[in-house]
Design an enzyme around this catalytic site. Structure first.
Site, PDB file in Angstrom:
ATOM      1  N   ASP A 113      24.081 -30.778 -15.951  1.00  0.00           N
ATOM      2  CA  ASP A 113      23.968 -29.678 -14.933  1.00  0.00           C
ATOM      3  C   ASP A 113      22.606 -30.126 -13.927  1.00  0.00           C
ATOM      4  OD1 ASP A 113      26.108 -28.194 -15.574  1.00  0.00           O
ATOM      5  OD2 ASP A 113      24.876 -26.481 -16.335  1.00  0.00           O
ATOM      6  N   ASP A 155      34.205 -21.778 -12.059  1.00  0.00           N
ATOM      7  CA  ASP A 155      34.092 -20.529 -12.820  1.00  0.00           C
ATOM      8  C   ASP A 155      34.170 -19.469 -11.744  1.00  0.00           C
ATOM      9  OD1 ASP A 155      33.490 -18.967 -14.542  1.00  0.00           O
ATOM     10  OD2 ASP A 155      31.384 -19.333 -15.079  1.00  0.00           O
ATOM     11  N   LYS A 187      38.675 -29.073 -15.636  1.00  0.00           N
ATOM     12  CA  LYS A 187      37.274 -29.280 -16.179  1.00  0.00           C
ATOM     13  C   LYS A 187      37.270 -28.134 -17.358  1.00  0.00           C
ATOM     14  CE  LYS A 187      32.380 -28.255 -14.703  1.00  0.00           C
ATOM     15  NZ  LYS A 187      31.511 -28.023 -13.593  1.00  0.00           N
ATOM     16  N   ASP A 195      35.138 -26.613 -20.050  1.00  0.00           N
ATOM     17  CA  ASP A 195      33.676 -26.396 -20.309  1.00  0.00           C
ATOM     18  C   ASP A 195      33.461 -25.596 -21.604  1.00  0.00           C
ATOM     19  OD1 ASP A 195      30.860 -26.085 -19.545  1.00  0.00           O
ATOM     20  OD2 ASP A 195      31.321 -25.147 -17.487  1.00  0.00           O
ATOM     21  N   MET A 196      32.022 -25.559 -22.214  1.00  0.00           N
ATOM     22  CA  MET A 196      32.034 -25.038 -23.225  1.00  0.00           C
ATOM     23  C   MET A 196      30.266 -24.668 -23.332  1.00  0.00           C
ATOM     24  SD  MET A 196      30.823 -24.635 -26.546  1.00  0.00           S
ATOM     25  CE  MET A 196      30.179 -26.267 -26.871  1.00  0.00           C
ATOM     26  N   ARG A 229      24.231 -17.621 -23.461  1.00  0.00           N
ATOM     27  CA  ARG A 229      25.021 -17.026 -21.972  1.00  0.00           C
ATOM     28  C   ARG A 229      25.866 -16.265 -21.941  1.00  0.00           C
ATOM     29  NH1 ARG A 229      28.372 -20.632 -17.527  1.00  0.00           N
ATOM     30  NH2 ARG A 229      27.172 -19.947 -15.884  1.00  0.00           N
ATOM     31  N   TRP A 273      19.362 -29.030 -22.225  1.00  0.00           N
ATOM     32  CA  TRP A 273      20.103 -28.576 -20.908  1.00  0.00           C
ATOM     33  C   TRP A 273      19.244 -29.139 -19.799  1.00  0.00           C
ATOM     34  CZ3 TRP A 273      18.967 -24.845 -17.119  1.00  0.00           C
ATOM     35  CH2 TRP A 273      20.129 -24.733 -16.462  1.00  0.00           C
TER      36      TRP A 273
HETATM   37  C1  GLA Z   1      28.306 -24.771 -16.719  1.00  0.00           C
HETATM   38  C2  GLA Z   1      28.732 -26.109 -16.254  1.00  0.00           C
HETATM   39  C3  GLA Z   1      28.630 -25.999 -14.763  1.00  0.00           C
HETATM   40  C4  GLA Z   1      29.694 -24.759 -14.265  1.00  0.00           C
HETATM   41  C5  GLA Z   1      28.976 -23.597 -14.987  1.00  0.00           C
HETATM   42  C6  GLA Z   1      30.227 -22.380 -14.446  1.00  0.00           C
HETATM   43  O1  GLA Z   1      27.104 -24.502 -16.468  1.00  0.00           O
HETATM   44  O2  GLA Z   1      28.137 -27.163 -16.837  1.00  0.00           O
HETATM   45  O3  GLA Z   1      28.851 -27.343 -14.137  1.00  0.00           O
HETATM   46  O4  GLA Z   1      30.862 -25.145 -14.443  1.00  0.00           O
HETATM   47  O5  GLA Z   1      29.013 -23.740 -16.186  1.00  0.00           O
HETATM   48  O6  GLA Z   1      29.659 -21.277 -15.186  1.00  0.00           O
END
Ligand code: GLA
Length: 753
Positions: A524, A353, A462, A464-465, A429, A185
């Site tokens: 990120d 989010d 977007k 996400d996961m 998480r 990460w």
């Molecule tokens: C992950 C994504 C981020 C953001 C957060 C939101 O970390 O990679 O860009 O969207 O989740 O919780």
């Protein structure tokens, strides 16, 4: 074209050739993958093993498979190298050639696995396995790539348990070095290069997904190959789950490459009359070094992987509220940001989010896709209408594969979540993953995501996961198949919705996701200098049109680095430009600078996103180029500066030697308040370097840095354009680039008419 004669098969076009033959005893002997050749060259490539080595074994009266460069193999045949197939409890035996077919198109995969599309030809080789199974090897020839996949049919009357089935295998003659891309990460795509030796190298993921730890793509090069010359082959897999590749050289000089779904804990019961399909592997070849290989891969991805609606289509410049707001926002804050984003020139507002359920932190609410009315009293449609009045399209974040135990969804359906076999609750998480092998889970996701997209007239999602899976083997594969089905059901019906996939950044940057989402959030880590490396390394395997690249705040929240705004913009230009910080913190000069950046990017957006990409020679910095033939843009980036820097040049490539080009550096602003004590010597009045006057001036005024313009022939430019001097600590000259650490420049090179 696909040619065959005398048991030799040749797939060939102007860029590459792939050749193998059926041996006297029904094995497939790999002959060549590389530059275009002829059918009559088979004998030239075929190995000559004479009387063979000692310690050989093989079926009586047949050749010894261990010494043959093969296209497929099995356990127990006398080939002691890595096997691409394993069955539980089966008597070992080999696969032998049965027959073949050709098609003047791709042959569709039957399950939900995505595959390359577009103009292609396919060769299907059918191998028969003692006992009644058949293995179908599909070779598809695209303009810059060959893809391969294997399908196993159980034609017996007994179930068979498959414990390993790779997508492809080949043995190539010669020595190779390998580059894999590894990380974590906020530390994606760190290259590792090694000689392919006798012990071999494994590139695999067991996190349930393709992972930031080991991207499924890797590169083999002949020793001595460099960025512009030498033979280089790129490999990748159209798959987003646990993957496995092993590359190993044999004593006799054959390099075996296998790649496919990870065999760890894999057991797939294949009932009579059933078949199992493997994901498609991709191979590209270039004799123009790593650069040529990357360009071949980029072309293949842009033309055969990306969803058709989005191929070569300009991507919007977006504003994302995540790094600016995290979970703390309401409608009026979002609208204030939106108005500022619009003024800057952004085209799309992405609400990240925190907009649904009790999702006020990452501890709760994931899975509950009902709008949080405290934050958004007018719902998604209300927000969308207001954004539309501002002049922005609406984008929305989802994390549909995850669920917080503290959510209504989990309370209602605890059995929908995947749990570790141990019975221990393994959180990532603060969340669990949903079991996408279950139809009801897939339906829930499709219904909820579709409803929100339609309600909010959402034009960008977007997806996400944010955690690794606890599942391995067959269940992990079924979840990946479930994900592909879900993506197909939602976005197949809404092809105009732009999908950006994300997995804690680049934890799932792979060709499988790119078949659905034309772009992926690269990392990120939005620190510009870190990002330069991540994007640069992604460029080996993926085109710039796939890389989400946002300008974020400085000092940066992960590195504390204070990178100039000019460089933050310049790095994001080489990708899909976006902005992601609290715009309410912007000063008027920063606003102006960003407006300039966006204007410049808009003017050259197509070249940045879809131009031909090159990594350039840069003795003192790092340099990259994009070009559509008429407009070439070179970026030059520095990390830490040294005092008394030497002369500096850029080395653009692929210009026409005899043509005349105009060169212009992009105008950039300097923040004078960063010049510290120097100001005392250049200003007519005495000011304190960290005093209020300088700090206020830094927010209101900027100085233009020196620019450079000239015209010159392509030949001269390619042999090195001499740049304006950099600040060298001996005084001020308006012609100098007044740059400190992490500085950069963009040079625009245009063919003069
Ligand atoms: C992950 C994504 C981020 C953001 C957060 C939101 O970390 O990679 O860009 O969207 O989740 O919780």
């Amino acid at each position: 074209m696909i040619l065959s004669d005398n048991n030799v098969f040749l797939l060939k076009n102007d860029n590459l050739a792939y050749m193998f033959r059926v041996t006297e005893h029904g094995n497939l002997e790999h002959l060549h993958f590389g530059a275009p050749v002829e059918l009559c060259d088979a004998d030239a490539f075929s190995v000559k093993y004479g009387t063979g080595w000692g310690s050989n074994s093989g079926p009586e009266g047949e050749e010894f498979p261990m010494y043959l460069p093969l296209e497929w193999s099995g356990l127990g045949t006398g080939d002691y190298r890595e096997s691409p197939t394993e069955f539980a409890g089966e008597d070992p035996a080999g696969f032998k050639f049965s027959h073949y077919k050709t098609y003047d198109e791709i042959v569709p995969i039957q399950c939900s696995l995505p595959q390359a599309k577009g103009k292609a030809e396919t060769l299907e080789i059918v191998l028969a396995y003692v006992g009644g199974m058949t293995l179908h090897l599909f070779y598809t020839l695209f303009d810059t790539a060959v893809t391969r996949r294997a399908v196993l049919y159980n034609n017996t009357d007994q179930p068979v348990t498959v414990t390993k089935l790779m997508s492809y295998m080949l043995d190539m003659q010669g020595e190779f070095e390998i580059t894999t891309f590894n990380g974590s990460w906020i530390a994606e795509m760190r290259p590792y290069r090694a000689e392919v030796g006798l012990s071999g190298i494994v590139n695999e993921s067991t996190t349930g997904f393709s992972s930031a730890m080991h991207n499924p793509g890797f590169i083999l090069n002949q020793p001595g190959a460099n960025e512009t010359s030498g033979e280089v082959i790129g490999f990748n897999l159209i798959y987003s789950g646990n993957h496995y590749a092993r590359i190993q050289r044999s004593h006799e000089g054959l390099t075996r490459i296998v790649q496919g779904i990870s065999p760890v804990d894999f057991e797939w019961e294949l009932k009579p009359a059933e078949f199992f399909e493997t994901p498609e592997g991709v191979m590209v070849y270039s004799n123009e070094g790593f650069g040529g290989m990357s360009r071949a891969m980029h072309r293949f991805i842009n033309e055969h992987i990306i969803p058709v609606t989005w191929q070569h289509k300009d991507r919007p410049i977006l504003y994302n509220d995540w790094e600016g707001c995290m979970f703390d926002f309401n409608e009026s804050k979002l609208l204030s940001l939106a108005k500022k984003a619009k003024k800057l020139g952004c085209e799309l507002f992405v609400l990240d989010d925190g907009w649904f359920g009790e999702r006020n932190s990452d501890k709760a609410g994931l899975g509950d896709y009902n709008v949080n009315k405290k934050k958004l009293p007018h719902g998604l449609s209300g927000l969308q209408k207001k954004l539309s009045d501002v002049g922005l399209a609406f984008g929305l974040w989802f994390e549909p594969e995850g669920v917080n135990p503290d959510s209504d969804l989990y309370r209602a359906h605890p059995d929908w979540a995947l749990h570790a076999n141990s019975g221990v609750t393994v959180l990532g998480r603060n969340e669990l993953l949903l079991d996408l092998s279950k139809q009801e889970v897939r339906d829930y996701i499709v219904e909820n995501v579709s409803r929100c997209i339609d309600e909010g007239k959402v034009s960008y999602v977007k997806w996400d996961m944010n955690r690794h899976s606890t599942a391995l083997g067959a269940i992990a594969h079924k979840c990946v198949l479930g994900l592909y089905e879900v993506l197909d059901r939602i976005f197949g019906e809404r092809p105009e919705v732009l999908l950006e996939s994300c997995s804690s950044g680049g934890n799932r940057f792979d060709l499988g996701m790119l078949c659905f989402s034309p772009q992926i959030w690269s990392s990120d880590d939005t620190d510009a200098i870190e990002r330069y490396h991540i994007q640069y390394n992604l460029s080996y395997l993926y085109p710039l049109s796939t890389m989400g690249a946002h300008v974020s705040a400085a000092p940066h929240s992960q590195t504390l680095r204070d990178t100039p705004l000019s460089t933050r913009g310049n790095i994001s230009f080489f990708g899909l430009l976006g902005y992601e910080f609290d715009l309410d913190d912007l000063s008027s000069v920063e606003t102006e600078e960003i407006m300039n950046q966006i204007e410049f990017y808009k003017e050259h957006r197509h070249v940045f996103q879809f131009g031909e990409f090159r990594r350039l020679r840069a003795p003192e910095g790092m340099s990259i180029q994009v070009s559509d033939g008429k407009t070439t843009i070179v970026g030059l980036f520095h990390e830490l500066v040294h005092a008394a820097p030497g002369y500096e040049r850029i080395f653009p490539e692929a210009l026409m030697p005899g043509k005349i080009y105009s060169v212009e550096s992009r105008k950039q602003l300097l923040n004078a308040s960063k010049f510290g004590g120097l100001l005392k010597f250049v200003l007519p009045v005495k000011v304190k370097p960290d005093g209020i006057v300088v700090r206020t001036a830094g927010k209101k005024y900027r100085m233009w840095d020196a620019t450079q313009a000239c015209s010159a022939s392509g030949a001269a430019l390619m042999s090195g354009l001499s740049l304006n001097a950099r600040f060298m600590g001996t005084g001020y000259d308006p012609q100098m680039r007044m740059q400190g650490d992490f500085s950069s420049n963009i040079y625009l090179i245009k063919e003069e008419s």
